[in-house]
Write a protein that holds these residues in place. Sequence first.
Motif, PDB file in Angstrom:
ATOM      1  N   LEU A  11       0.828  -1.205   0.000  1.00  0.00           N
ATOM      2  CA  LEU A  11       0.000   0.000   0.000  1.00  0.00           C
ATOM      3  C   LEU A  11       0.867   1.261   0.000  1.00  0.00           C
ATOM      4  CD1 LEU A  11      -2.891  -0.982   2.434  1.00  0.00           C
ATOM      5  CD2 LEU A  11      -2.957  -0.828  -0.050  1.00  0.00           C
ATOM      6  N   TYR A  12       1.960   1.239   0.737  1.00  0.00           N
ATOM      7  CA  TYR A  12       2.897   2.360   0.726  1.00  0.00           C
ATOM      8  C   TYR A  12       3.456   2.557  -0.685  1.00  0.00           C
ATOM      9  CZ  TYR A  12       7.269   4.918   1.429  1.00  0.00           C
ATOM     10  OH  TYR A  12       8.310   5.809   1.327  1.00  0.00           O
ATOM     11  N   GLN A  13       3.800   1.468  -1.336  1.00  0.00           N
ATOM     12  CA  GLN A  13       4.343   1.549  -2.693  1.00  0.00           C
ATOM     13  C   GLN A  13       3.331   2.157  -3.665  1.00  0.00           C
ATOM     14  OE1 GLN A  13       7.475   1.090  -3.799  1.00  0.00           O
ATOM     15  NE2 GLN A  13       7.999   0.844  -1.645  1.00  0.00           N
ATOM     16  N   LEU A  14       2.051   1.860  -3.469  1.00  0.00           N
ATOM     17  CA  LEU A  14       1.024   2.489  -4.312  1.00  0.00           C
ATOM     18  C   LEU A  14       1.071   4.004  -4.160  1.00  0.00           C
ATOM     19  CD1 LEU A  14      -2.065   0.134  -3.811  1.00  0.00           C
ATOM     20  CD2 LEU A  14      -0.734   0.446  -5.908  1.00  0.00           C
ATOM     21  N   LEU A  15       1.191   4.472  -2.927  1.00  0.00           N
ATOM     22  CA  LEU A  15       1.257   5.915  -2.687  1.00  0.00           C
ATOM     23  C   LEU A  15       2.506   6.524  -3.307  1.00  0.00           C
ATOM     24  CD1 LEU A  15       0.020   6.171   1.001  1.00  0.00           C
ATOM     25  CD2 LEU A  15      -1.245   6.712  -1.092  1.00  0.00           C
ATOM     26  N   ASN A  24      -6.732   3.837  -1.920  1.00  0.00           N
ATOM     27  CA  ASN A  24      -7.985   4.021  -1.180  1.00  0.00           C
ATOM     28  C   ASN A  24      -8.890   2.801  -1.301  1.00  0.00           C
ATOM     29  OD1 ASN A  24      -7.291   6.544  -0.209  1.00  0.00           O
ATOM     30  ND2 ASN A  24      -8.311   7.633  -1.878  1.00  0.00           N
ATOM     31  N   GLN A  25      -8.940   2.200  -2.473  1.00  0.00           N
ATOM     32  CA  GLN A  25      -9.771   1.006  -2.664  1.00  0.00           C
ATOM     33  C   GLN A  25      -9.248  -0.177  -1.855  1.00  0.00           C
ATOM     34  OE1 GLN A  25      -9.536   0.638  -6.916  1.00  0.00           O
ATOM     35  NE2 GLN A  25     -11.319   1.946  -7.264  1.00  0.00           N
ATOM     36  N   LYS A  26      -7.943  -0.375  -1.864  1.00  0.00           N
ATOM     37  CA  LYS A  26      -7.346  -1.530  -1.190  1.00  0.00           C
ATOM     38  C   LYS A  26      -7.312  -1.373   0.322  1.00  0.00           C
ATOM     39  CE  LYS A  26      -4.883  -3.425  -5.002  1.00  0.00           C
ATOM     40  NZ  LYS A  26      -3.719  -4.104  -5.482  1.00  0.00           N
ATOM     41  N   ARG A  27      -7.256  -0.158   0.821  1.00  0.00           N
ATOM     42  CA  ARG A  27      -7.201   0.026   2.282  1.00  0.00           C
ATOM     43  C   ARG A  27      -8.597   0.156   2.875  1.00  0.00           C
ATOM     44  NH1 ARG A  27      -6.886   5.423   5.427  1.00  0.00           N
ATOM     45  NH2 ARG A  27      -7.159   3.794   6.920  1.00  0.00           N
ATOM     46  N   ALA A  32      -6.415   1.072  10.421  1.00  0.00           N
ATOM     47  CA  ALA A  32      -5.221   1.785  10.861  1.00  0.00           C
ATOM     48  C   ALA A  32      -3.994   1.299  10.086  1.00  0.00           C
ATOM     49  CB  ALA A  32      -4.997   1.574  12.351  1.00  0.00           C
ATOM     50  N   LEU A  33      -3.183   2.258   9.659  1.00  0.00           N
ATOM     51  CA  LEU A  33      -1.929   1.956   8.972  1.00  0.00           C
ATOM     52  C   LEU A  33      -0.802   2.706   9.671  1.00  0.00           C
ATOM     53  CD1 LEU A  33      -3.071   2.337   5.251  1.00  0.00           C
ATOM     54  CD2 LEU A  33      -2.338   0.231   6.358  1.00  0.00           C
ATOM     55  N   GLY A  52      -6.997   7.469  10.181  1.00  0.00           N
ATOM     56  CA  GLY A  52      -6.425   6.329  10.874  1.00  0.00           C
ATOM     57  C   GLY A  52      -4.985   6.012  10.519  1.00  0.00           C
ATOM     58  N   ILE A  53      -4.344   6.852   9.710  1.00  0.00           N
ATOM     59  CA  ILE A  53      -2.951   6.574   9.335  1.00  0.00           C
ATOM     60  C   ILE A  53      -2.001   7.270  10.303  1.00  0.00           C
ATOM     61  CG2 ILE A  53      -1.175   6.771   7.559  1.00  0.00           C
ATOM     62  CD1 ILE A  53      -3.351   6.680   5.444  1.00  0.00           C
ATOM     63  N   ASN A  54      -1.023   6.524  10.771  1.00  0.00           N
ATOM     64  CA  ASN A  54       0.021   7.081  11.629  1.00  0.00           C
ATOM     65  C   ASN A  54       1.147   7.585  10.731  1.00  0.00           C
ATOM     66  OD1 ASN A  54       1.958   7.737  13.487  1.00  0.00           O
ATOM     67  ND2 ASN A  54       2.253   5.663  14.248  1.00  0.00           N
ATOM     68  N   PHE A  55       1.219   8.917  10.561  1.00  0.00           N
ATOM     69  CA  PHE A  55       2.278   9.552   9.795  1.00  0.00           C
ATOM     70  C   PHE A  55       3.299  10.201  10.730  1.00  0.00           C
ATOM     71  CE2 PHE A  55      -1.122  10.085   6.439  1.00  0.00           C
ATOM     72  CZ  PHE A  55      -0.503   9.345   5.447  1.00  0.00           C
TER      73      PHE A  55
END
Length: 113
Positions: A11-15, A24-27, A32-33, A52-55
């Motif tokens: 998912l990070y690689q998609l971003l 967005n579709q896959k998550r 929480a990520l 819900g993402i921890n940045f």
Amino acid sequence: MGIRILSDDPLYQLLRHGEVKEFNQKRHSITALDYSNCDFRSTDLRGIDASGINFSGAYFRGADLRGVDFTGANLEGASIASAQVSGALFPAELAADEIELSINRGIRMRYRR
């Protein structure tokens, strides 16, 4: 300066490759990520569902964050140096001067969640 992580997470690689719609579709089913300390330098994140993402500690230098709603994300210690933030929503606890210092000077944002 902390270590910037280039995660192998799919998912990070998609971003990192600008595939925000697919991200967005896959998550969709993930609440929480954890992308703490990850490198999002020069990444176009417009349209991301950031809830819900921890940045925390993430590095967004030169990223396109226009219109992103970060109100449900953790940005503690993140840097948004030279990022485009027009229309972005930040957590209410994050003071405007912290955002401005981060954009203009690369200061890591501090606030209490």
